[in-house]
Design a protein around this motif. Structure first.
Motif, PDB file in Angstrom:
ATOM      1  N   ALA A  15       0.839  -1.225  -0.035  1.00  0.00           N
ATOM      2  CA  ALA A  15      -0.102  -0.092  -0.126  1.00  0.00           C
ATOM      3  C   ALA A  15       0.784   1.224   0.053  1.00  0.00           C
ATOM      4  N   ARG A  18       2.376   1.573  -3.356  1.00  0.00           N
ATOM      5  CA  ARG A  18       1.422   2.292  -4.442  1.00  0.00           C
ATOM      6  C   ARG A  18       1.074   3.702  -4.243  1.00  0.00           C
ATOM      7  N   GLN A  19       1.088   4.048  -3.039  1.00  0.00           N
ATOM      8  CA  GLN A  19       0.638   5.549  -2.690  1.00  0.00           C
ATOM      9  C   GLN A  19       1.893   6.368  -3.067  1.00  0.00           C
ATOM     10  N   HIS A  22       1.550   6.792  -6.797  1.00  0.00           N
ATOM     11  CA  HIS A  22       0.459   7.875  -7.028  1.00  0.00           C
ATOM     12  C   HIS A  22       0.761   9.251  -6.863  1.00  0.00           C
ATOM     13  N   GLU A  23       1.454   9.538  -5.540  1.00  0.00           N
ATOM     14  CA  GLU A  23       2.012  11.012  -5.193  1.00  0.00           C
ATOM     15  C   GLU A  23       3.086  11.400  -5.799  1.00  0.00           C
ATOM     16  N   TYR A  66      -5.053   7.349  -9.153  1.00  0.00           N
ATOM     17  CA  TYR A  66      -5.603   6.348  -7.887  1.00  0.00           C
ATOM     18  C   TYR A  66      -6.259   7.144  -6.796  1.00  0.00           C
ATOM     19  N   GLY A  67      -5.739   8.277  -6.679  1.00  0.00           N
ATOM     20  CA  GLY A  67      -6.400   9.132  -5.651  1.00  0.00           C
ATOM     21  C   GLY A  67      -7.995   9.230  -5.586  1.00  0.00           C
ATOM     22  N   GLN A  70      -9.332   5.698  -4.724  1.00  0.00           N
ATOM     23  CA  GLN A  70      -9.385   5.575  -3.040  1.00  0.00           C
ATOM     24  C   GLN A  70     -10.448   6.386  -2.803  1.00  0.00           C
TER      25      GLN A  70
END
Length: 199
Positions: A15, A18-19, A22-23, A66-67, A70
């Motif tokens: 996770a 992945r984050q 994305h960032e 991806y945000g 979420q």
């Protein structure tokens, strides 16, 4: 040494990766423009390999969006947590209000990302795909709350789609609104208007 915690740790690491991807995608796209960044640049910025990127996302657009994924998943979870006997539209609007309070003021990066999405057909397509997926799941939750027969699922699907459109329209209006305009003021009016149409 116990192995029971290992899957949890592994999932947390996945996770976090992945984050981070994305960032990095969001930051680089805002700073340089989507067309000027590559998957390799995103992976390098996040400190992982190109192959690792591919294990998590199929494209730079997917990483950037991806945000949104979420947020809609959290929204769906919140609908599932509402009281079972609550009417569908009441549950959806209550979740939207709670979600707005949780987000508070939208940060400048989110605003920049919202404007970026509107200028790139590939990002709009990725966003549409995200919303289409959650629409089906949301319709299933709506169906559980309907008191009238809906054998073909039309009412449930229209309710879910209308709710998501109202949210999307209000965000787009907010991005164009004068500074200081509250997103929830627009969303509340959009949801009320949409709800009257469903009634």
């Amino acid at each position: 040494m116990s192995t029971t915690a290992e899957p949890g740790l592994r999932e947390r690491k996945k996770a976090a990766t992945r984050q981070a991807l994305h960032e990095s995608a969001v930051r680089l796209a805002i700073d340089h423009g989507l067309d000027r960044i590559t998957v390799e640049a995103i992976a390098d910025d996040a400190g992982v390999s190109r192959r690792t990127f591919s294990n998590y996302f199929g494209s730079k657009e997917e990483a950037l969006m991806y945000g949104d994924f979420q947020r809609v998943q959290r929204l769906l979870d919140a609908v599932r947590a509402r009281p079972a006997g609550e009417p569908p539209w009441a549950a959806l609007t209550a979740v939207a209000a709670d979600f707005n309070r949780e987000l508070g003021g939208l940060d400048p990066q989110r605003v920049a990302q919202g404007r970026l999405v509107r200028t790139h057909p590939t990002l709009l397509a990725a966003q549409t795909q995200t919303f289409a997926a959650v629409e089906r799941e949301l319709a299933a939750e709506v169906a559980k709350r309907l008191t009238e027969p809906d054998p073909l699922g039309v009412h449930a699907r229209m309710t879910a789609a209308t709710f998501l459109v109202a949210l999307r329209v209000s965000v787009n209006m907010w991005l164009d609104a004068p500074p200081g305009t509250a997103l929830w003021d627009l969303a509340e009016e959009a949801l009320a208007t949409a709800g009257r149409g469903l009634g």
